[in-house]
Design a protein around this motif. Structure first.
Motif, PDB file in Angstrom:
ATOM      1  N   ILE A  26      34.059  25.835  65.794  1.00 17.96           N
ATOM      2  CA  ILE A  26      34.637  26.716  65.769  1.00 17.96           C
ATOM      3  C   ILE A  26      35.806  27.023  66.137  1.00 17.96           C
ATOM      4  O   ILE A  26      36.916  26.518  66.907  1.00 17.96           O
ATOM      5  CB  ILE A  26      34.359  26.769  67.621  1.00 17.96           C
ATOM      6  N   GLN A  30      39.644  34.132  66.444  1.00 20.10           N
ATOM      7  CA  GLN A  30      38.498  35.875  66.338  1.00 20.10           C
ATOM      8  C   GLN A  30      38.447  36.017  65.005  1.00 20.10           C
ATOM      9  O   GLN A  30      36.811  35.989  64.872  1.00 20.10           O
ATOM     10  CB  GLN A  30      39.167  36.404  67.189  1.00 20.10           C
ATOM     11  N   PHE A  33      36.324  33.638  63.355  1.00 14.79           N
ATOM     12  CA  PHE A  33      34.808  33.237  64.233  1.00 14.79           C
ATOM     13  C   PHE A  33      34.260  34.197  64.191  1.00 14.79           C
ATOM     14  O   PHE A  33      32.881  33.942  63.465  1.00 14.79           O
ATOM     15  CB  PHE A  33      35.696  32.890  65.530  1.00 14.79           C
ATOM     16  N   LEU A 104      29.371  25.381  65.568  1.00 14.01           N
ATOM     17  CA  LEU A 104      29.530  27.014  65.211  1.00 14.01           C
ATOM     18  C   LEU A 104      27.980  27.175  65.315  1.00 14.01           C
ATOM     19  O   LEU A 104      27.112  27.927  66.207  1.00 14.01           O
ATOM     20  CB  LEU A 104      29.551  27.162  64.136  1.00 14.01           C
ATOM     21  N   HIS A 119      34.049  33.781  73.126  1.00 13.86           N
ATOM     22  CA  HIS A 119      34.485  33.197  71.823  1.00 13.86           C
ATOM     23  C   HIS A 119      35.912  34.010  72.957  1.00 13.86           C
ATOM     24  O   HIS A 119      36.582  34.942  72.982  1.00 13.86           O
ATOM     25  CB  HIS A 119      34.936  33.603  70.892  1.00 13.86           C
ATOM     26  N   SER A 124      38.655  26.250  70.180  1.00 15.87           N
ATOM     27  CA  SER A 124      37.734  25.721  69.613  1.00 15.87           C
ATOM     28  C   SER A 124      36.593  25.589  70.154  1.00 15.87           C
ATOM     29  O   SER A 124      35.917  24.534  69.679  1.00 15.87           O
ATOM     30  CB  SER A 124      38.418  24.797  68.556  1.00 15.87           C
ATOM     31  N   LEU A 126      33.179  27.794  72.566  1.00 14.53           N
ATOM     32  CA  LEU A 126      32.363  28.996  72.767  1.00 14.53           C
ATOM     33  C   LEU A 126      32.150  28.298  74.075  1.00 14.53           C
ATOM     34  O   LEU A 126      30.908  27.262  74.321  1.00 14.53           O
ATOM     35  CB  LEU A 126      31.353  28.622  72.002  1.00 14.53           C
TER      36      LEU A 126
END
Length: 509
Positions: A26, A30, A33, A104, A119, A124, A126
């Motif tokens: 992850i 922001q 991501f 991810l 997020h 890192s 979620l």
């Protein structure tokens, strides 16, 4: 459409490169991501991104989540959280299914089935909040398995609704529910249900193994799954039952069978199933035993009529005039005097016309289909006789065979009965009664060689199981019928009773 497993057309390096995105961590940033997320799922139009604060972002796919839960529980909770971190958010959310993921791809797979991704800038991980909500039709009466006496509720396409219906019928703590995911593209969820202590463990293990060994791209319906995991996919005879009735499904579970419910399908699977059971209806249990026995015997007689009545007519007129009673010879000769075709061609043409009318009536809208079937049958039958294409007696025989095929309670088995008539008619047209006997022997040998989940397909006929005859061709009074399974209910009950007696003795001492 069903698609099989992908072929290996790439080299080893390309395969390794394709596996790398599955373990992408992850991104803490922001912006990074969101960019990586949109790139991976190709920026769909239903992707929703909401900025709760400067550090917290939520993403989800519209129409897949429960908007009420999102607005009333998740958003107010996120606005109140001060020390923003994934672990704090997870502990603050009052939702049944909340999890943390560090990959991810895993987060994306959860979002595709109805989860909200939360997020936090600089972290890192979620937060996965599973609040899926799928649109489904309401409960309605079964369309393909109608009955007069009994429950009028059928399954729908929502697996959660179907399992809740099953648990309303069976309030037993031994009812087991095991979840599987099948299909690399569709990731279809399904549940294997059975009652521990009643279902045979070898049957449960066989179902588990066959589902786990599936390597396919998609699964959209339970009928496809049934063909993929049955014992002989080449045979036209169904080895598993597809039912849309919760009461029949639960009756099978209570008899020691294994059930499979597939998300997105209104038909559930029951296995193992024998040939005799396909001609039994759940309504038989709701009728008095003499009436239920008469109806069952009528169904089994209808099988023989539907398959062999037309071939016997063809064989008798082609090779065996001596078997026709003397009073019938004159009407038969007069009826066929102007027919230019041999009996085999005459019978095949009429059978094809009946199948065309049946298929057209099934595919057209309900009101139009009924009209086409009635008008088409009357018009074509009358015109065929007047034109000298066929005889009156054969039309009566074909109509009787068509009606007999409709008495089969199961749609898949009814289709088999319809198809079997054609090869038997052809054999009767070439070899007479000898061809009919060859067809009968071939069908019986094929049925005796079949199995359903390893169990004999022709039970209780072969191997003979006399205790099961009380609910096979006939339906004896309910007090005389005992449910049979590999682990007998009677043994299971006696064992539980002995355990309770032992506990009472210890308390008394």
């Amino acid at each position: 459409m069903f698609r099989g497993p992908k072929k290996n057309v790439t080299n080893t390096n390309e395969q390794q490169n394709k596996k790398e995105p599955d373990k992408v961590p992850i991104p803490p940033s922001q912006t990074e991501f969101l960019s990586k997320l949109k790139e991976t799922i190709h920026s769909p139009a239903d992707l929703v991104v909401k900025y709760i604060s400067e550090t917290v972002t939520i993403t989800f796919l519209d129409f897949l989540i429960d908007g009420k839960t999102l607005n009333e529980q998740i958003l107010p909770t996120l606005e109140k959280v001060i020390n923003t971190s994934p672990k704090v958010i997870k502990e603050s959310l009052l939702i049944a299914e909340v999890d943390l993921v560090a990959e991810l791809n895993q987060g994306i797979l959860e979002m595709l089935i109805g989860a909200v991704l939360i997020h936090v800038e600089g972290h890192s991980e979620l937060v996965i909040a599973k609040i899926s909500s799928y649109q489904s039709r309401g409960l309605s009466a079964p369309e393909n398995e109608s009955q007069v006496i009994g429950s009028q509720v059928g399954f729908n396409e929502n697996i959660a609704t179907n399992i809740s219906l099953i648990r309303r019928y069976i309030t037993n703590p031994n009812l087991c529910n095991e979840k599987f995911t099948v299909g690399k593209d569709t990731r279809t969820s399904l549940s294997v249900l059975y009652i521990d202590g009643i279902a045979a463990e070898e049957h449960v293990n066989t179902v588990r193994q066959r589902i786990s060994d599936l390597d396919i791209l998609d699964l959209l319906d339970s009928a496809v799954l049934s063909e993929l995991i049955d014992d002989n996919s080449i045979s036209m005879f169904p080895q598993f039952l597809l039912t849309e009735r919760p009461d029949r499904f639960c009756d099978g579970l209570l008899s020691g069978k294994v059930g499979i419910v597939v998300n997105g399908s209104s038909m559930a699977i029951l296995c193992p199933y024998s040939f005799i059971e396909f001609f039994q209806s759940r309504e038989d249990q709701n009728l008095r035993w003499p009436i239920a026995t008469f109806i069952r015997l009528l169904r089994f007689s209808a099988i023989l009529i539907s398959i062999f009545f037309t071939p016997i007519y063809v064989a008798a007129l082609t090779f065996h005039y001596e078997v026709i009673p003397q009073p019938l010879l004159v009407p038969l000769s007069e009826s066929r005097a102007i027919v230019p075709f041999p009996p085999i061609v005459e019978a095949l043409v009429l059978e094809l016309i009946i199948e065309l009318l049946r298929e057209a009536g099934a595919r057209l809208p309900t009101k139009v289909g009924q009209t086409i079937g009635i008008v088409g049958g009357i018009v074509l039958g009358t015109a065929a006789v007047q034109a000298g294409i066929t005889s009156n007696i054969l039309i009566i025989i074909i109509a009787l065979c068509a009606l007999s095929s409709f008495t089969t309670p199961n749609y898949l088995m009814g289709n088999v009965i319809r198809i079997l008539r054609f090869p038997v008619i052809i054999l009767a047209g070439f070899w007479g009664f000898l061809g009919i006997m060859l067809a009968f022997c071939f069908i019986m040998i094929h049925l005796l060689r079949q199995s359903s989940l390893g169990a004999p397909y022709m039970a209780p006929i072969y191997p003979p199981r006399w205790k099961d005859w009380s609910d096979s061709f006939v339906r004896l009074p309910l007090p005389l019928i005992r449910r049979q399974s590999v682990n007998s209910r009677e043994t299971h009950t006696i064992q539980n009773t002995n355990d309770s007696f032992a506990k009472e003795e210890k308390v008394i001492e």
